[in-house]
Design a protein around this motif. Structure first.
Motif, PDB file in Angstrom:
ATOM      1  N   MET A 232       0.660  -1.250  -0.062  1.00  0.00           N
ATOM      2  CA  MET A 232       0.106   0.026   0.030  1.00  0.00           C
ATOM      3  C   MET A 232       0.930   1.223   0.001  1.00  0.00           C
ATOM      4  SD  MET A 232      -3.310  -0.211  -0.161  1.00  0.00           S
ATOM      5  CE  MET A 232      -3.890   1.143   0.763  1.00  0.00           C
ATOM      6  N   ASP A 233       2.085   1.192   0.200  1.00  0.00           N
ATOM      7  CA  ASP A 233       2.718   2.255   0.444  1.00  0.00           C
ATOM      8  C   ASP A 233       3.658   2.877  -0.793  1.00  0.00           C
ATOM      9  OD1 ASP A 233       2.463   2.642   3.223  1.00  0.00           O
ATOM     10  OD2 ASP A 233       3.919   1.401   3.657  1.00  0.00           O
ATOM     11  N   ASP A 234       3.800   1.971  -1.937  1.00  0.00           N
ATOM     12  CA  ASP A 234       4.251   2.299  -3.036  1.00  0.00           C
ATOM     13  C   ASP A 234       3.396   2.310  -4.304  1.00  0.00           C
ATOM     14  OD1 ASP A 234       4.099  -0.435  -2.791  1.00  0.00           O
ATOM     15  OD2 ASP A 234       6.161  -0.810  -3.168  1.00  0.00           O
ATOM     16  N   LEU A 235       1.903   2.322  -4.107  1.00  0.00           N
ATOM     17  CA  LEU A 235       1.083   2.408  -5.209  1.00  0.00           C
ATOM     18  C   LEU A 235       1.433   3.411  -6.147  1.00  0.00           C
ATOM     19  CD1 LEU A 235      -2.245   1.539  -3.445  1.00  0.00           C
ATOM     20  CD2 LEU A 235      -0.610  -0.196  -4.438  1.00  0.00           C
ATOM     21  N   GLN A 236       1.002   3.166  -7.532  1.00  0.00           N
ATOM     22  CA  GLN A 236       0.764   4.396  -8.245  1.00  0.00           C
ATOM     23  C   GLN A 236      -0.261   5.265  -8.211  1.00  0.00           C
ATOM     24  OE1 GLN A 236       1.464   2.730 -12.260  1.00  0.00           O
ATOM     25  NE2 GLN A 236       2.441   1.130 -11.379  1.00  0.00           N
ATOM     26  N   ASN A 237      -0.217   6.543  -9.008  1.00  0.00           N
ATOM     27  CA  ASN A 237      -1.246   7.488  -8.593  1.00  0.00           C
ATOM     28  C   ASN A 237      -2.582   6.807  -8.932  1.00  0.00           C
ATOM     29  OD1 ASN A 237       0.547   9.577  -7.652  1.00  0.00           O
ATOM     30  ND2 ASN A 237       0.888  10.306  -9.578  1.00  0.00           N
ATOM     31  N   TRP A 238      -2.663   6.272  -9.948  1.00  0.00           N
ATOM     32  CA  TRP A 238      -4.085   5.806 -10.632  1.00  0.00           C
ATOM     33  C   TRP A 238      -4.533   4.693  -9.455  1.00  0.00           C
ATOM     34  CZ3 TRP A 238      -5.558   0.757 -11.124  1.00  0.00           C
ATOM     35  CH2 TRP A 238      -4.514  -0.349 -11.343  1.00  0.00           C
ATOM     36  N   GLN A 239      -3.772   3.972  -8.623  1.00  0.00           N
ATOM     37  CA  GLN A 239      -4.103   3.117  -7.994  1.00  0.00           C
ATOM     38  C   GLN A 239      -4.994   3.799  -6.740  1.00  0.00           C
ATOM     39  OE1 GLN A 239      -0.216   0.849  -7.747  1.00  0.00           O
ATOM     40  NE2 GLN A 239      -1.436  -1.036  -8.173  1.00  0.00           N
ATOM     41  N   TYR A 240      -4.200   4.992  -6.231  1.00  0.00           N
ATOM     42  CA  TYR A 240      -4.785   5.467  -5.034  1.00  0.00           C
ATOM     43  C   TYR A 240      -5.916   6.179  -5.373  1.00  0.00           C
ATOM     44  CZ  TYR A 240      -0.140   5.623  -2.524  1.00  0.00           C
ATOM     45  OH  TYR A 240       0.849   5.144  -1.824  1.00  0.00           O
ATOM     46  N   ILE A 241      -6.093   6.670  -6.604  1.00  0.00           N
ATOM     47  CA  ILE A 241      -7.212   7.233  -6.945  1.00  0.00           C
ATOM     48  C   ILE A 241      -8.305   6.337  -7.040  1.00  0.00           C
ATOM     49  CG2 ILE A 241      -8.720   8.508  -8.887  1.00  0.00           C
ATOM     50  CD1 ILE A 241      -5.937   9.845  -9.488  1.00  0.00           C
ATOM     51  N   ALA A 242      -8.043   5.141  -7.654  1.00  0.00           N
ATOM     52  CA  ALA A 242      -9.271   4.039  -7.726  1.00  0.00           C
ATOM     53  C   ALA A 242      -9.462   3.391  -6.509  1.00  0.00           C
ATOM     54  CB  ALA A 242      -8.540   2.842  -8.605  1.00  0.00           C
ATOM     55  N   ALA A 243      -8.743   3.462  -5.438  1.00  0.00           N
ATOM     56  CA  ALA A 243      -9.019   2.984  -4.163  1.00  0.00           C
ATOM     57  C   ALA A 243      -9.790   3.883  -3.257  1.00  0.00           C
ATOM     58  CB  ALA A 243      -7.750   2.871  -3.304  1.00  0.00           C
ATOM     59  N   ALA A 244      -9.510   5.290  -3.731  1.00  0.00           N
ATOM     60  CA  ALA A 244     -10.513   6.179  -2.942  1.00  0.00           C
ATOM     61  C   ALA A 244     -11.918   5.991  -3.687  1.00  0.00           C
ATOM     62  CB  ALA A 244      -9.941   7.593  -3.208  1.00  0.00           C
ATOM     63  N   LEU A 245     -12.071   5.915  -4.781  1.00  0.00           N
ATOM     64  CA  LEU A 245     -13.210   5.980  -5.317  1.00  0.00           C
ATOM     65  C   LEU A 245     -14.235   4.405  -5.088  1.00  0.00           C
ATOM     66  CD1 LEU A 245     -12.506   7.195  -9.027  1.00  0.00           C
ATOM     67  CD2 LEU A 245     -13.804   8.176  -7.094  1.00  0.00           C
ATOM     68  N   ILE A 246     -13.290   3.677  -4.974  1.00  0.00           N
ATOM     69  CA  ILE A 246     -14.166   2.311  -4.516  1.00  0.00           C
ATOM     70  C   ILE A 246     -14.550   2.146  -3.039  1.00  0.00           C
ATOM     71  CG2 ILE A 246     -13.647  -0.386  -4.183  1.00  0.00           C
ATOM     72  CD1 ILE A 246     -11.836   0.008  -6.581  1.00  0.00           C
ATOM     73  N   PHE A 247     -13.708   3.020  -2.237  1.00  0.00           N
ATOM     74  CA  PHE A 247     -14.279   3.085  -0.684  1.00  0.00           C
ATOM     75  C   PHE A 247     -15.339   4.211  -0.578  1.00  0.00           C
ATOM     76  CE2 PHE A 247     -10.352   0.883   0.568  1.00  0.00           C
ATOM     77  CZ  PHE A 247     -10.626  -0.048   1.589  1.00  0.00           C
TER      78      PHE A 247
END
Length: 249
Positions: free
Chosen positions: A1-16
């Motif tokens: 979780m500490d080394d995700l790419q930007n798109w992964q952080y954005i996707a995770a935020a929207l999914i939550f």
């Protein structure tokens, strides 16, 4: 979780945001309808389950804290007695099975739910033995990956009045998640505490919207809403399963 790419952080935020909406809007399904999406971002259930579990504890506490009188305690105790052992077996499976197997289990189980939603097939419980099978199966699925809600709800719907259903389910999820997270904590699974600081507000947005739409969704049978969810989930599961099989081959 500490080394995700930007798109992964954005996707995770929207999914939550989505999981928060489903959880408070329907009273169940936040994990079942969110975990398959999250596994497309990072395909390891042990990364996401502590995050989902902590969120569920937080929001279920808020939701039922002022509604304790609207909970069917009698049936809740009866169901828990049936579910506790399969739940613990499922948690053991989560910790011992290869990560790839758990991911495939999540996708196959979700694909089953998705097809039920899409083709308007309602999981039903018609007798005592069917109740036990569904509760035990749902508890095992919850132990492995917190996606047993549709099986469990099929039983609770027949035994708990509609006005008490959501609050009773929230208490059930709270108890099951406390058990699951306690086991994960005891074996030093990473809970990614810092990531709650930005994921909790995302889930909160969905939670508030879901609360506002809950009465509207419950006023009807929500069939069209579930059909759309089912169609999307079928696509997601097929993509996820294809990726897993490609990794194996």
């Amino acid at each position: 979780m500490d080394d995700l790419q930007n798109w992964q952080y954005i996707a995770a935020a929207l999914i939550f945001v989505w999981t928060g909406f489903v959880r408070s809007g329907l009273g169940f399904g936040g994990a079942a309808l969110g975990l398959p999406l999250l596994l497309l971002v990072v395909d390891d259930a042990l990364v996401w389950l502590p995050l989902i579990g902590i969120h569920l504890l937080f929001f279920s506490s808020i939701t039922v804290s002022s509604r304790m009188q609207h909970i069917d305690w009698a049936y809740l105790k009866k169901a828990l007695a049936i579910m506790i052992i399969p739940m613990l077996v499922g948690v053991f499976g989560l910790l011992t099975l290869p990560s790839e197997w758990v991911v495939v289990f999540v996708y196959l189980t979700t694909l089953f739910y998705a097809c039920c939603y899409l083709f308007k097939f309602q999981i039903r419980s018609n007798n005592r033995w069917a109740d036990h099978v569904l509760l035990m199966s749902g508890a095992y699925a919850a132990g492995v990956s917190l996606i047993g809600a549709p099986l469990i709800v099929a039983v609770f719907t027949h035994h708990v009045v509609k006005e008490m259903l959501r609050n009773t389910l929230f208490v059930l999820w709270f108890i099951l998640v406390v058990i699951k997270l306690s086991v994960l904590w005891s074996v030093d699974v990473n809970f990614w505490w810092w990531h709650h600081l930005w994921l909790l507000p995302c889930a909160a947005i969905g939670h508030v919207v879901g609360l506002k739409l809950h009465d509207h969704l419950m006023a009807g049978d929500a069939t069209r809403f579930k059909q759309v969810i089912g169609a999307v989930l079928v696509l997601i599961c097929m993509v996820g399963l294809s990726a897993q099989f490609e990794n194996v081959l």
